[in-house]
Scaffold this motif. Sequence first.
Motif, PDB file in Angstrom:
ATOM      1  N   LYS A  80       0.831  -1.206   0.000  1.00 54.64           N
ATOM      2  CA  LYS A  80       0.000   0.000   0.000  1.00 54.64           C
ATOM      3  C   LYS A  80       0.867   1.259   0.000  1.00 54.64           C
ATOM      4  O   LYS A  80       0.420   2.317  -0.419  1.00 54.64           O
ATOM      5  CB  LYS A  80      -0.972   0.005   1.185  1.00 54.64           C
ATOM      6  N   GLU A  84      -1.540   2.586  -3.140  1.00 52.90           N
ATOM      7  CA  GLU A  84      -2.601   2.500  -2.137  1.00 52.90           C
ATOM      8  C   GLU A  84      -3.946   2.041  -2.711  1.00 52.90           C
ATOM      9  O   GLU A  84      -4.839   1.639  -1.972  1.00 52.90           O
ATOM     10  CB  GLU A  84      -2.775   3.828  -1.411  1.00 52.90           C
ATOM     11  N   TYR A  85      -4.109   2.084  -4.022  1.00 52.47           N
ATOM     12  CA  TYR A  85      -5.380   1.716  -4.645  1.00 52.47           C
ATOM     13  C   TYR A  85      -5.403   0.288  -5.186  1.00 52.47           C
ATOM     14  O   TYR A  85      -6.414  -0.153  -5.713  1.00 52.47           O
ATOM     15  CB  TYR A  85      -5.723   2.696  -5.779  1.00 52.47           C
TER      16      TYR A  85
END
Length: 92
Positions: A80, A84-85
């Motif tokens: 992440k 992070e997505y």
Amino acid sequence: MPQKDKFKILVVDEDQKLCEGLVKKLESEDYDVEQAVNGKTALEKAMPSLSSNGFSPYDLIIYDSQLVDLHFSTFLKRIKGIDEYLPIIVTG
């Protein structure tokens, strides 16, 4: 019309037979699939390339939570930090 890139999946599992079976099934559904047999290798593969605008080259990671070399919480924190997505499916 330009051809759309295939959805790219990384399968991470120590069980080579299980991993190969899942890879074959996903490839038969027209996904671009790679595999890693441990968390360290998965992190190396998931690192963004210079051409990926800072994101992982994968659209999805399927991760075995029972891996002994890298606990899932450590893997999650590191991945992440990279992207992070990035969606992750946890198995095990």
